[in-house]
Design an enzyme around this catalytic site. Structure first.
Site, short mmCIF file in Angstrom:
data_model
loop_
_atom_site.label_atom_id
_atom_site.label_comp_id
_atom_site.label_asym_id
_atom_site.label_seq_id
_atom_site.Cartn_x
_atom_site.Cartn_y
_atom_site.Cartn_z
N CYS A 163 0.82 -1.21 0.00
CA CYS A 163 0.00 0.00 0.00
C CYS A 163 0.85 1.26 0.00
O CYS A 163 1.43 1.64 1.03
CB CYS A 163 -0.92 -0.01 1.22
SG CYS A 163 -1.92 1.47 1.36
N CYS A 197 -0.39 4.10 2.24
CA CYS A 197 -0.08 3.90 3.67
C CYS A 197 1.40 4.14 3.95
O CYS A 197 1.75 4.75 4.96
CB CYS A 197 -0.39 2.47 4.11
SG CYS A 197 -1.84 1.73 3.38
N ASP A 198 2.27 3.63 3.11
CA ASP A 198 3.68 3.53 3.47
C ASP A 198 4.64 4.37 2.63
O ASP A 198 5.83 4.40 2.92
CB ASP A 198 4.12 2.05 3.40
CG ASP A 198 3.34 1.19 4.39
OD1 ASP A 198 2.97 1.72 5.45
OD2 ASP A 198 3.09 0.01 4.10
#
Ligand code: NAP
Length: 329
Positions: free
Chosen positions: A148, A151-152
């Site tokens: 992701c 997200c990251d």
């Protein structure tokens, strides 16, 4: 069957399932949450995809950020505070053709099977990212390997990263990652793309993106908690070629080869898109069967964020509560 019929059963304990549990519990529906996942697994834990991430920086209310597993623990405590009950294991079969609905659960730890019945059912079983299936990938999940970019991505500021895949997700992630990374390699196993022309061209025109076509990732090179290189293996016309791609120190590997919604047990019972995602009606959480509601990634292949799943879980609980009331239950 003599056992009690639950008012609401919620399948799944990710953001959608647990938000549904908070709302249903506060509405005095005594929801029962079937946790899903497998506690002995590294990539399929109860609590959903956030159990696989490290720091979550974009969930509102946590200005300092919060670790994914801790966030899910807090969701769970909040649901428990209002009386939600939890059972371990996952639903392995369902009958929503007759009311009350029937579910068969399998607890993988105890290897036991039980049957549950309920008047309303909230399906929040989510989707699972697909993985390459090479050993270090699992070990380095959350430590250089991720599924992701939203997200990251921010953890790879100034670093080099590899994105695997040739679909819209891979192109979107590659473009997004150029905001942070100094260099983004897109590794795709053939020359043709599934990605739409516009998304592909955006990546192709981005000076930070370099394509490595006819290649798959064969191995990951690094330490216990970081990776420095990937080993690429040629496919098609490049079969037999091997190449070590340096992305250290502490680069990133973004696996973007698609997701699978976890709705197999409803095949033939609930209307689904060709991709397996559940269909919901008119912007509500209602599925094609009255009394069955859906929230989160099981019906949303587009946004796939904890906050949108959470909102969808809230909608499902409110829809379920109103439906039960209308039924006199
Ligand atoms: P996808 O379209 O199924 O693409 C998956 C890609 O991964 C394919 O290129 C596939 O290669 C590759 N792949 C699959 N298994 C692999 C493996 N084991 N090793 C190496 N490569 C592998 O999935 P997606 O990109 O996640 O998209 C899913 C859906 O969401 C699509 O309908 C997409 O349009 C949509 N989406 C839309 C947007 C947007 O519009 N903003 C953004 C993201 C996703 P092959 O091509 O060789 O099979």
């Amino acid at each position: 069957m003599g056992e009690a019929v639950h008012k609401v059963v919620i399948l799944g304990s990710g953001p959608a399932g647990l938000t549904a549990a908070i709302y249903a519990a506060r509405a005095n529906l005594a929801p029962l949450v079937v946790e899903g996942g497998d506690v002995s697994s590294k990539t399929d834990l109860p609590g959903g995809q956030l159990m696989l991430t490290t720091e979550v920086e974009n969930f509102p209310g946590f200005p300092e950020g919060i670790m994914g597993p801790e966030l899910m623990e807090r969701f769970r405590k909040q649901a428990e505070r209002f009386g939600a009950q939890f059972v371990p294991g996952r639903a392995v079969s369902a009958n929503v053709r007759e009311r009350p609905f029937t579910l068969e659960l399998h607890d993988t730890m105890q290897d036991t099977r039980t049957t549950l019945r309920c008047h309303a059912l909230i399906v929040a079983t989510g989707a699972s990212a697909k993985y390459l299936g090479i050993e270090p990938e699992r070990r380095l999940l959350g430590h250089g390997v991720t599924t992701c970019a939203t997200c990251d991505g921010a953890f790879f500021r100034g670093k080099q990263v590899v994105v695997v895949g040739g679909g819209d997700s891979a192109m979107e992630e590659a473009n997004f990652l150029t905001r942070y990374a100094s260099k983004v390699y897109v590794v795709h196993r053939r020359e043709g793309f599934r990605a739409s022309k516009i998304m592909l061209e955006r990546a192709q025109n981005n000076p930070k993106v370099e394509f490595k076509l006819n290649r798959t990732v064969k191995d990951i090179v690094g330490g216990e908690r970081y990776l420095d290189a990937v080993v690429l293996e040629g496919t098609g016309p490049d079969a037999g070629k091997e190449e070590r791609l340096e992305i250290g120190p502490a680069g990133g590997l973004f696996v973007a080869i698609g997701h699978s919604p976890n709705g197999e047990i409803f095949a033939g019972q609930l209307d689904m898109h060709d991709t397996g995602y559940l269909k919901t009606l008119d912007g509500t959480s209602r599925t094609s069967v009255e009394g069955v509601f859906a929230g989160g990634d099981i019906h949303d292949s587009h946004y796939r964020q904890a906050i949108t799943a959470s909102g969808a879980g809230c909608k499902a609980a409110i829809d379920a509560e109103r439906w039960l009331e209308a039924q006199g239950l």
